[in-house]
Write a protein that holds these residues in place. Sequence first.
Motif, short mmCIF file in Angstrom:
data_model
loop_
_atom_site.label_atom_id
_atom_site.label_comp_id
_atom_site.label_asym_id
_atom_site.label_seq_id
_atom_site.Cartn_x
_atom_site.Cartn_y
_atom_site.Cartn_z
N ASN A 149 0.85 -1.17 0.00
CA ASN A 149 0.00 0.00 0.00
C ASN A 149 0.89 1.23 0.00
O ASN A 149 2.11 1.13 0.20
CB ASN A 149 -0.96 0.01 1.20
CG ASN A 149 -2.25 0.73 0.88
OD1 ASN A 149 -2.25 1.87 0.44
ND2 ASN A 149 -3.38 0.05 1.11
N CYS A 169 -2.93 4.74 5.42
CA CYS A 169 -3.12 4.29 4.04
C CYS A 169 -4.60 4.01 3.81
O CYS A 169 -5.34 3.67 4.74
CB CYS A 169 -2.33 3.01 3.76
SG CYS A 169 -0.57 3.10 4.15
N ASP A 170 -5.04 4.15 2.55
CA ASP A 170 -6.40 3.75 2.19
C ASP A 170 -6.34 2.50 1.31
O ASP A 170 -5.34 2.23 0.66
CB ASP A 170 -7.14 4.88 1.48
CG ASP A 170 -6.50 5.30 0.16
OD1 ASP A 170 -5.31 4.98 -0.06
OD2 ASP A 170 -7.19 5.94 -0.65
N PHE A 171 -7.41 1.73 1.34
CA PHE A 171 -7.51 0.48 0.59
C PHE A 171 -8.23 0.78 -0.72
O PHE A 171 -9.44 0.99 -0.74
CB PHE A 171 -8.27 -0.55 1.43
CG PHE A 171 -8.33 -1.93 0.84
CD1 PHE A 171 -7.32 -2.43 0.03
CD2 PHE A 171 -9.41 -2.76 1.12
CE1 PHE A 171 -7.37 -3.72 -0.49
CE2 PHE A 171 -9.48 -4.05 0.61
CZ PHE A 171 -8.46 -4.52 -0.20
N THR A 190 -4.93 -4.29 2.65
CA THR A 190 -5.21 -3.56 3.87
C THR A 190 -4.96 -4.50 5.05
O THR A 190 -4.44 -5.61 4.87
CB THR A 190 -6.64 -3.01 3.88
OG1 THR A 190 -6.82 -2.18 5.04
CG2 THR A 190 -7.68 -4.13 3.90
N VAL A 217 -7.28 -0.50 12.11
CA VAL A 217 -8.05 -0.26 10.90
C VAL A 217 -9.18 0.69 11.25
O VAL A 217 -9.63 0.74 12.41
CB VAL A 217 -8.63 -1.56 10.30
CG1 VAL A 217 -7.52 -2.43 9.75
CG2 VAL A 217 -9.45 -2.33 11.33
N PRO A 226 -13.94 -1.21 7.40
CA PRO A 226 -12.98 -2.27 7.10
C PRO A 226 -13.69 -3.62 6.97
O PRO A 226 -14.64 -3.88 7.72
CB PRO A 226 -12.05 -2.27 8.32
CG PRO A 226 -12.25 -0.92 8.95
CD PRO A 226 -13.66 -0.55 8.69
#
Length: 403
Positions: A149, A169-171, A190, A217, A226
């Motif tokens: 990521n 971070c984003d998924f 993620t 998360v 999530p």
Amino acid sequence: MRLNHRYAIAATAVFGLAMVAAAIVPGVETTGWPWVGKIGPLSGYNTGAVAVGDHWLLTARHVTSGNEQMRFQLDSGLTYDSIAIYEHPTDDISLVQVTQTFPGWYDIYWSTDQLGKTMEMVGYGVTGTWNGSSWTYSGSYGTKRRGRNRVSLVQYINLGTLAGDWLICDFDGNGVDSFGDGGPLTDEATLGGLDSGAPSFIEQGGVWKVAGIHSWVGSETGGPQPPQYGSLFGDIRVGTYRAWFDTIVPAEVLPTAMNLFRGQIISGQLSDLYRSDDSRLVLRPGAVFSSAESPIQLILDGTSPVSSTAELRFAMESSATSATISRKIELFNFQSSAYQTFSTTPATTGDSVTEVIVTSNPSRFIHPLNRTVRARISARATSAQFAYPWLFRLDRAVWNIRR
């Protein structure tokens, strides 16, 4: 709501959900990253950690919280029990000290330029299953996986139950990119559950270094939960905690110069002494002018980060072609201008570690002006040798000095 990378934000305004986490979803099964392992209380493993020194692990504070002792296991099956746990006073990061020496470890990414960089994530937790429109957690703890990521935000946030300086971070996937910073990477992943404390790595100069420790998360307020695309996760930004780290972990001091006063080099060089990697400096006996002299005498110099310390250690990993070889470690006392013997032991035919620990006035073994440290390693036969020349092999020789 969308996060703006340029402005400080309050956790309560951003995260509708934040919970401990750290499995790789979906992730790719891997047998790599050998110094990442499982950790848990003595009753069983349930999270992750990473070796960052010869006796040191990094993990999350919420992993160690409430435990007086932890056990760590590498994929090779080697296990290590803790002798001390050092939790950060406020943030979600812990150091764990073990008794045995690790066969290897990773350096830490101390730089502060993580924003926008790709991280390689490793963990043992659950994975995820995609049904064409959404993710669900699946599987169980215990399988090592990796994923990648991009660091989209770096910020200190107190989430209530967890606090720290985060790599966020984003998924990304299926057309969703919460931060609008480029979309999914190859092996985009993620975090999930059951593996907090495992690491993320950033490559620096061709070497992967520990940059983050998996922690939580979460999601933006009203955003995807999530493990759906658009959800978020946070790793502790390890580089922020160098001052705390340095007060606990002794500095590893590598030899910068060597002088073979007696003996001959068969193979190897100074840099072969830096790591326990089976790349060895191999020596054979040389001529001596007295039977009292050892026919192998190797003098090593290094530079201490401090001129005064409460503890100084010198560790040597070595072997010989015969068990009737004696090996000796001496440290140079700069106050008396003489070597002082600390260890004389029989050699082993396979690699073994000898460690000298000095806690009584250890600063006398550091030059007060230029901070030089000096050690002399000697080897000699204690009985007749039927195979000559016998060989003395050094795999590692380093100081560890408390800052």
